[in-house]
Scaffold this motif. Sequence first.
Motif, short mmCIF file in Angstrom:
data_model
loop_
_atom_site.label_atom_id
_atom_site.label_comp_id
_atom_site.label_asym_id
_atom_site.label_seq_id
_atom_site.Cartn_x
_atom_site.Cartn_y
_atom_site.Cartn_z
N PHE A 99 0.83 -0.96 -0.17
CA PHE A 99 -0.13 0.02 0.01
C PHE A 99 0.79 1.20 0.11
O PHE A 99 2.02 1.05 0.56
N LEU A 100 0.48 2.13 -0.84
CA LEU A 100 1.07 3.51 -0.77
C LEU A 100 0.37 4.70 -1.11
O LEU A 100 -0.48 4.69 -2.07
N ASP A 101 0.05 5.52 -0.06
CA ASP A 101 -0.43 6.89 -0.40
C ASP A 101 0.24 8.16 -0.05
O ASP A 101 1.34 7.91 0.59
N ALA A 102 -0.26 9.25 0.40
CA ALA A 102 0.56 10.44 0.80
C ALA A 102 0.67 10.44 2.47
O ALA A 102 1.39 10.96 2.91
N ARG A 133 9.03 13.18 3.28
CA ARG A 133 9.59 14.00 4.43
C ARG A 133 9.08 13.65 5.72
O ARG A 133 7.87 13.61 5.92
N GLY A 134 9.70 13.22 6.74
CA GLY A 134 9.26 12.99 8.05
C GLY A 134 8.86 11.57 8.28
O GLY A 134 8.41 11.18 9.38
N TRP A 135 8.76 10.69 7.21
CA TRP A 135 8.44 9.25 7.32
C TRP A 135 9.46 8.57 8.06
O TRP A 135 10.59 8.60 8.03
N GLU A 168 6.73 -1.19 7.55
CA GLU A 168 5.54 -0.11 7.60
C GLU A 168 6.29 1.28 7.50
O GLU A 168 7.54 1.44 8.06
N LEU A 169 5.65 2.26 6.78
CA LEU A 169 6.31 3.27 6.30
C LEU A 169 5.52 4.45 6.48
O LEU A 169 4.04 4.42 6.58
N GLY A 170 5.86 5.49 7.40
CA GLY A 170 4.93 6.84 7.41
C GLY A 170 5.34 7.32 8.68
O GLY A 170 6.44 7.35 9.46
N ALA A 189 -0.44 2.73 13.12
CA ALA A 189 -0.40 3.85 12.09
C ALA A 189 -2.14 4.22 12.34
O ALA A 189 -3.09 3.24 12.45
N GLY A 190 -2.45 5.39 11.98
CA GLY A 190 -3.88 5.71 12.03
C GLY A 190 -4.64 5.88 13.19
O GLY A 190 -5.76 6.09 12.99
N ALA A 191 -3.95 5.99 14.39
CA ALA A 191 -5.00 5.74 15.64
C ALA A 191 -5.24 7.44 15.78
O ALA A 191 -4.84 8.47 15.63
N LEU A 192 -6.42 7.39 16.37
CA LEU A 192 -7.05 8.58 16.87
C LEU A 192 -6.36 9.26 18.11
O LEU A 192 -5.73 8.65 18.74
#
Length: 582
Positions: A99-102, A133-135, A168-170, A189-192
């Motif tokens: 998977f890859l997005d912004a 940047r920042g990943w 895992e990237l991000g 990743a993606g936690a509130l």
Amino acid sequence: MITYRIDAEDVHAHLFRVTLRVPDPAAQQRLSLPVWIPGSYLVREFARHLSDVRATQGGEPVELQQLDKASWVASCSGRAELVVSALVYAFDTSVRAAFLDASRGFFNGTGLCLRVEGREAEAHRIQTGTLPRGWQVATAMRAVKVDAAGRGLYEAADYDELVDHPFELGTFWRGSFDAHGVPHAFVVAGALPDFDGERLLADAQRICEAQIAFWHGAGKKARAPMDRYVFLLNTAEDGHGGLEHRASTALLSARRNLPQRGRAETSDNYADLLGLISHEYFHTWNVKRLRPAEFARYDYTQENYTLLLWFFEGFTSYYDDLFLRRCGLIDTPRYLKLLARTITGVAATPGRQVQSVAQASFDAWVKYYRSDENTPNATISYYAKGSLVALALDLTLRRDGSSLDEVMRKLWKASDGGPIGEADIASALHQCGGRSYERELAEWVHGTVELPLQGLLYSAGIEWQSQPATIAQRLGLRVNESALTGVKATHVLRGGAAEAAGIAAGDEILAVAGWRLRRLDDAQRVMTPGEPAELLVARDQRVLTLRVTLPADAGLGAPVQLVADAKPGKAAQSLREAWLTR
């Protein structure tokens, strides 16, 4: 050394650029991409996501001929380094591909890294290249030279190890803990913002420590089979799944399943997440090391068949929630509720009388991951029924003075944590239980007889109570209900009243006995059990009138409730405590 550079070529187009460097290539160097990923038994055709595949030597083009759907041969000139480049489309949010997005990236090597045929036993490296940047980068693969964010060079001993370490990237949350001396990292990743990371770490630590002690003992000399371990958890609005690896696991869960700061209770959603963590971590031993003999060496080009997924997936499914109970993360009533849900689900699947769990294991490649409207009638889940086979064996062994725990450890020691066959399982059962269990294996694993769970649970002080069936269960239907589509039949179960009435999967159920239906359960207010009723359904733009009779009984099976007897006998009390708490 064989090296792969992974660049985020275009995050908005979801494209990775993978550059493979092969020193000293063969004159006709074959390259291939796996068609499946170990742990997920379906040919997924990862090569369909490759494009712009090209090769050079010394900057000059090399002829690259495609041989089949996932193989190429490069016609090399001399021994100069072969460089192969490809774009990989990555927009699969599951744990099995890439998977890859912004905002995030993820990949398994099976979907990106071409196999250099004949060179699989050599060391392989992955270089993370251009990333937003920042990943950060997280993986259990051994780092050779990386920066504080984890970006850089990683190395695996061979190709098998290379593709057994997802990345895992991000920008993600990261925490850590030790379990019996083994460092564990947890990436989310993606936690509130209200995610309670400290609680997740503490609860995961209890699971990991309990499982390490289960396999290796609680003493200081106990050693886990990995030097470190990484949980890679991606959270999304919806989704659930996991895939095991030798020193890590990739997990997918709904955000609502995460623990929230300020809430001490364990919600059903959070219990589901803990069960997933427990399941995938148990696979560190049971399937990644202790594994089917057929998986001693993976063939990445085709299906790898085994009759043993009932053991490796089913028994893991048995132990996942059981460890939550033994760790004190859930209490006995909740554990029994989860167990009753599995029993009810299997009982409501007519396919259990058609297919054995051994055959379901073999057919996983064409049935389990390709479910359709007829699946419940034709097959049984080796996860669900396999877990009940484990339960039946465990309670039987405990009545015989042993336990399934002892069998698992016996198999680990006897095989030195390596490949096994069914004969090894039968031998371990015999050695631990003091008698042959061939009859149980023949009937429960290779046959389709009902498992004697009610009596076995009673011997452990657990009462079996039948509950009222829903209208869907009594009719032999599975439905979807929504304000937009109304009541739509998704599955018509074999031998049920709905099948006898001529209802088909896909039918929209409009009305019964002259009354419009918004929810199927409303039908019980206008139907008289045992008497035919007029049913209106919409099928292919036509409205049909059918006649259906609601059974007076539970139809294909009533839901089950399990309750711990408050005053069991001494033997039942002792068995129950040993089973659930030790």
